[in-house]
Design an enzyme around this catalytic site. Structure first.
Site, PDB file in Angstrom:
ATOM      1  CG  HIS A 193      45.253  -0.623 -35.156  1.00  0.00           C
ATOM      2  ND1 HIS A 193      45.192  -1.836 -35.065  1.00  0.00           N
ATOM      3  CD2 HIS A 193      44.280   0.066 -34.958  1.00  0.00           C
ATOM      4  CE1 HIS A 193      43.913  -2.172 -34.612  1.00  0.00           C
ATOM      5  NE2 HIS A 193      43.502  -1.048 -34.246  1.00  0.00           N
ATOM      6  CG  ASP A 245      46.172  -5.119 -34.970  1.00  0.00           C
ATOM      7  OD1 ASP A 245      44.897  -5.320 -35.443  1.00  0.00           O
ATOM      8  OD2 ASP A 245      46.717  -3.855 -35.048  1.00  0.00           O
TER       9      ASP A 245
HETATM   10  N1  LIG Z   1      44.040   0.741 -31.218  1.00  0.00           N
HETATM   11  C1  LIG Z   1      43.122  -0.291 -31.053  1.00  0.00           C
HETATM   12  O1  LIG Z   1      43.298  -1.388 -31.473  1.00  0.00           O
HETATM   13  C2  LIG Z   1      41.892   0.379 -31.173  1.00  0.00           C
HETATM   14  C3  LIG Z   1      41.341   1.822 -31.132  1.00  0.00           C
HETATM   15  N2  LIG Z   1      40.182   2.056 -30.810  1.00  0.00           N
HETATM   16  C4  LIG Z   1      39.708   3.433 -30.736  1.00  0.00           C
HETATM   17  O2  LIG Z   1      39.598   3.825 -29.386  1.00  0.00           O
HETATM   18  C5  LIG Z   1      38.834   5.006 -29.187  1.00  0.00           C
HETATM   19  C6  LIG Z   1      37.963   4.992 -28.318  1.00  0.00           C
HETATM   20  O3  LIG Z   1      36.844   3.940 -28.453  1.00  0.00           O
HETATM   21  P1  LIG Z   1      35.652   3.721 -27.319  1.00  0.00           P
HETATM   22  O4  LIG Z   1      36.497   3.575 -26.077  1.00  0.00           O
HETATM   23  O5  LIG Z   1      34.845   2.490 -27.801  1.00  0.00           O
HETATM   24  O6  LIG Z   1      34.871   4.990 -27.622  1.00  0.00           O
HETATM   25  P2  LIG Z   1      33.740   5.703 -26.622  1.00  0.00           P
HETATM   26  O7  LIG Z   1      33.130   6.652 -27.283  1.00  0.00           O
HETATM   27  O8  LIG Z   1      33.073   4.452 -25.892  1.00  0.00           O
HETATM   28  O9  LIG Z   1      34.525   6.411 -25.462  1.00  0.00           O
HETATM   29  C7  LIG Z   1      35.390   7.656 -25.928  1.00  0.00           C
HETATM   30  C8  LIG Z   1      35.630   8.347 -24.637  1.00  0.00           C
HETATM   31  O10 LIG Z   1      36.379   9.440 -24.970  1.00  0.00           O
HETATM   32  C9  LIG Z   1      35.949  10.600 -24.279  1.00  0.00           C
HETATM   33  N3  LIG Z   1      36.601  11.889 -24.853  1.00  0.00           N
HETATM   34  C10 LIG Z   1      36.168  12.427 -25.838  1.00  0.00           C
HETATM   35  N4  LIG Z   1      36.964  13.653 -26.086  1.00  0.00           N
HETATM   36  C11 LIG Z   1      37.799  13.705 -25.168  1.00  0.00           C
HETATM   37  C12 LIG Z   1      38.742  14.605 -24.610  1.00  0.00           C
HETATM   38  N5  LIG Z   1      39.097  15.777 -25.240  1.00  0.00           N
HETATM   39  N6  LIG Z   1      39.215  14.213 -23.524  1.00  0.00           N
HETATM   40  C13 LIG Z   1      39.033  13.391 -22.614  1.00  0.00           C
HETATM   41  N7  LIG Z   1      38.277  12.191 -23.032  1.00  0.00           N
HETATM   42  C14 LIG Z   1      37.427  12.466 -24.330  1.00  0.00           C
HETATM   43  C15 LIG Z   1      34.520  10.489 -24.452  1.00  0.00           C
HETATM   44  O11 LIG Z   1      33.749  11.111 -23.660  1.00  0.00           O
HETATM   45  C16 LIG Z   1      34.237   9.031 -24.194  1.00  0.00           C
HETATM   46  O12 LIG Z   1      34.220   8.439 -22.801  1.00  0.00           O
HETATM   47  C17 LIG Z   1      38.180   4.931 -30.797  1.00  0.00           C
HETATM   48  O13 LIG Z   1      38.845   6.058 -31.672  1.00  0.00           O
HETATM   49  C18 LIG Z   1      38.529   3.732 -31.381  1.00  0.00           C
HETATM   50  O14 LIG Z   1      38.284   3.742 -32.646  1.00  0.00           O
HETATM   51  C19 LIG Z   1      39.148   1.029 -30.685  1.00  0.00           C
HETATM   52  C20 LIG Z   1      39.473  -0.332 -30.563  1.00  0.00           C
HETATM   53  C21 LIG Z   1      40.791  -0.836 -30.820  1.00  0.00           C
HETATM   54  O1  LIG Z   2      37.785  -1.552 -35.733  1.00  0.00           O
HETATM   55  C1  LIG Z   2      37.940  -0.446 -35.080  1.00  0.00           C
HETATM   56  O2  LIG Z   2      37.460   0.705 -35.599  1.00  0.00           O
HETATM   57  C2  LIG Z   2      38.503  -0.312 -33.663  1.00  0.00           C
HETATM   58  C3  LIG Z   2      39.685  -1.013 -33.843  1.00  0.00           C
HETATM   59  O3  LIG Z   2      40.748  -0.583 -34.158  1.00  0.00           O
HETATM   60  C4  LIG Z   2      39.847  -2.553 -33.947  1.00  0.00           C
HETATM   61  O4  LIG Z   2      39.109  -3.155 -33.187  1.00  0.00           O
HETATM   62  O5  LIG Z   2      40.935  -2.922 -34.100  1.00  0.00           O
END
Ligand SMILES: NC(=O)C1=CN([C@@H]2O[C@H](COP(=O)(O)OP(=O)(O)OC[C@H]3O[C@@H](n4cnc5c(N)ncnc54)[C@H](O)[C@@H]3O)[C@@H](O)[C@H]2O)C=CC1
Ligand SMILES: O=C([O-])CC(=O)C(=O)O
Length: 347
Positions: free
Chosen positions: A203, A176
């Site tokens: 967030h 953010d």
């Molecule tokens: N805090 C923030 O600003 C942001 C948060 N996110 C969040 O981050 C998370 C991940 O996003 P992506 O990497 O795009 O998803 P993705 O689906 O590409 O990767 C997630 C990974 O987690 C793994 N996984 C699932 N269950 C698991 C477990 N029990 N133990 C270990 N690994 C496990 C999957 O196998 C996969 O490799 C989502 O919840 C998304 O909303 C995304 C962008 C910004």
């Molecule tokens: O928007 C989403 O779901 C992933 C996220 O938290 C971000 O990009 O800030």
């Protein structure tokens, strides 16, 4: 140089430009849980180039040996190992200084972050239970959404395991701040490294509250333009979700932001006085137990919450308007652990 410029100079010097590890401190063991995912892979790559990381531990339920073999050929000093599945999680966590958690499903168009709760709550609860057992001293940085609920879940799980240190648990809201800095730099036509702006709250949607009145350099915008920019920062995640058309949410910018946050943690652990934003157990707003705000970090974790600073009346209204939603998300997380217990959450 202002704080934002110093932080970015650090990333340029210490993360993006490989160099020898600082001699004053031991290089850290860092685990990425969810390391095979859209965020996990580029984040692991950035961490592989950090001289502050001595050992990189890549854990996921699939594909980590391949990711580790690939990154292991990068000619930086750190060692790297891939761990797959719950049987290998204890070894992945043993001796960790910092655990970064991007495990869990991402949004598709039309979903809110809260729609991820049912799946991601259990994933985060299970992983934090393992952290509490195998590396209770580690700092924990949670990326998995909905952050407004997953951080209270992590706190509750670790409390029950007798391993909760509020100074060492963080929800990563750095993206953010990164977005706000970038958008403001485009409006003011300045280098993003010269922009600093607080983004506080939570967030998700309206809980993301940029304090544009404190932007440096100052923004000269009308009330209407300030409201539009606030809304763009609040909805920037959705902008990416829609552009990706069902293929997930922000991954690359998130990896960059998480690397910035990890670098802040590792510098603080090494004894530097560091200022960064994160979503933590908080006493900044009365009766709001978790909040993202400006923190001073030291070797033992959060040293001080630095407060919100002077607010415009629109910013005060935005905080008042988002508080019920934030409190609801926090309560939902705590109740999830209370109702189901960690054992049930792990099934
Ligand atoms: N805090 C923030 O600003 C942001 C948060 N996110 C969040 O981050 C998370 C991940 O996003 P992506 O990497 O795009 O998803 P993705 O689906 O590409 O990767 C997630 C990974 O987690 C793994 N996984 C699932 N269950 C698991 C477990 N029990 N133990 C270990 N690994 C496990 C999957 O196998 C996969 O490799 C989502 O919840 C998304 O909303 C995304 C962008 C910004
Ligand atoms: O928007 C989403 O779901 C992933 C996220 O938290 C971000 O990009 O800030």
């Amino acid at each position: 140089m202002n704080q934002a410029a110093k932080r970015l100079a650090h990333i340029a010097d210490h993360i993006l430009a490989p160099m020898s590890a600082p001699s004053s401190s031991r290089a850290a063991k860092v685990a990425v849980l969810g390391a095979s995912g859209g965020i996990g892979q580029p984040l692991s790559m950035l961490l592989k180039t950090s001289p502050r990381v001595g050992e990189l531990s890549l854990y996921d339920v699939a594909n980590t040996p391949g990711v580790a073999a690939d990154l292991g050929h990068i000619n930086t000093g750190s060692s790297i190992k891939g761990y797959v599945g719950p049987d290998q999680l204890p070894e992945a966590l043993q001796g960790c200084d910092l655990v970064v958690i991007p495990a869990g499903i991402p949004r598709k168009p039309g979903m809110t972050r809260d729609d991820l709760f049912n799946i991601n709550a259990s994933i985060v609860a299970g992983l934090c239970q393992a952290v509490a057992t195998h590396c209770p001293q580690a700092w924990v940085a949670i990326i998995s959404n909905p952050v407004n609920s997953t951080v209270p879940i992590a706190a509750e799980v670790m409390k029950r395991a007798g391993a909760y240190d509020p100074k060492k648990l963080f929800g990563v809201t750095t993206l953010d701040v990164v977005r706000a800095e970038k958008f403001i730099s485009e409006i003011n036509k300045v280098d993003p490294k010269d922009v600093s702006v607080p983004v506080i709250g939570g967030h998700a949607g309206i809980t993301i509250v940029p304090l544009l009145s404190q932007s440096q350099p100052p923004l000269k915008l009308s009330e209407d333009e300030l409201a539009k920019l606030t809304s763009r920062i609040q909805n920037a995640g959705t902008e990416v979700v829609e552009a990706k058309q069902g293929a997930g949410s922000a991954t690359l910018s998130m990896a960059y932001a998480a690397a910035r946050f990890a670098d802040a943690c590792l510098r603080a652990q090494a004894g530097e006085d560091v200022v960064e934003y994160a979503f933590v157990q908080s006493s900044v707003l009365p009766n709001v137990p978790f909040l993202a705000s400006k923190l001073r970090l030291g070797s033992q974790g959060t040293v001080q919450e630095l407060g919100l600073g002077p607010l415009s009346s629109a910013e005060q209204r935005n905080i008042d308007a988002m508080t019920p939603e934030l409190l609801g998300s926090i309560k939902k997380g705590i109740e999830f652990v209370e109702k189901q217990g960690v054992e049930a959450a792990n099934k």
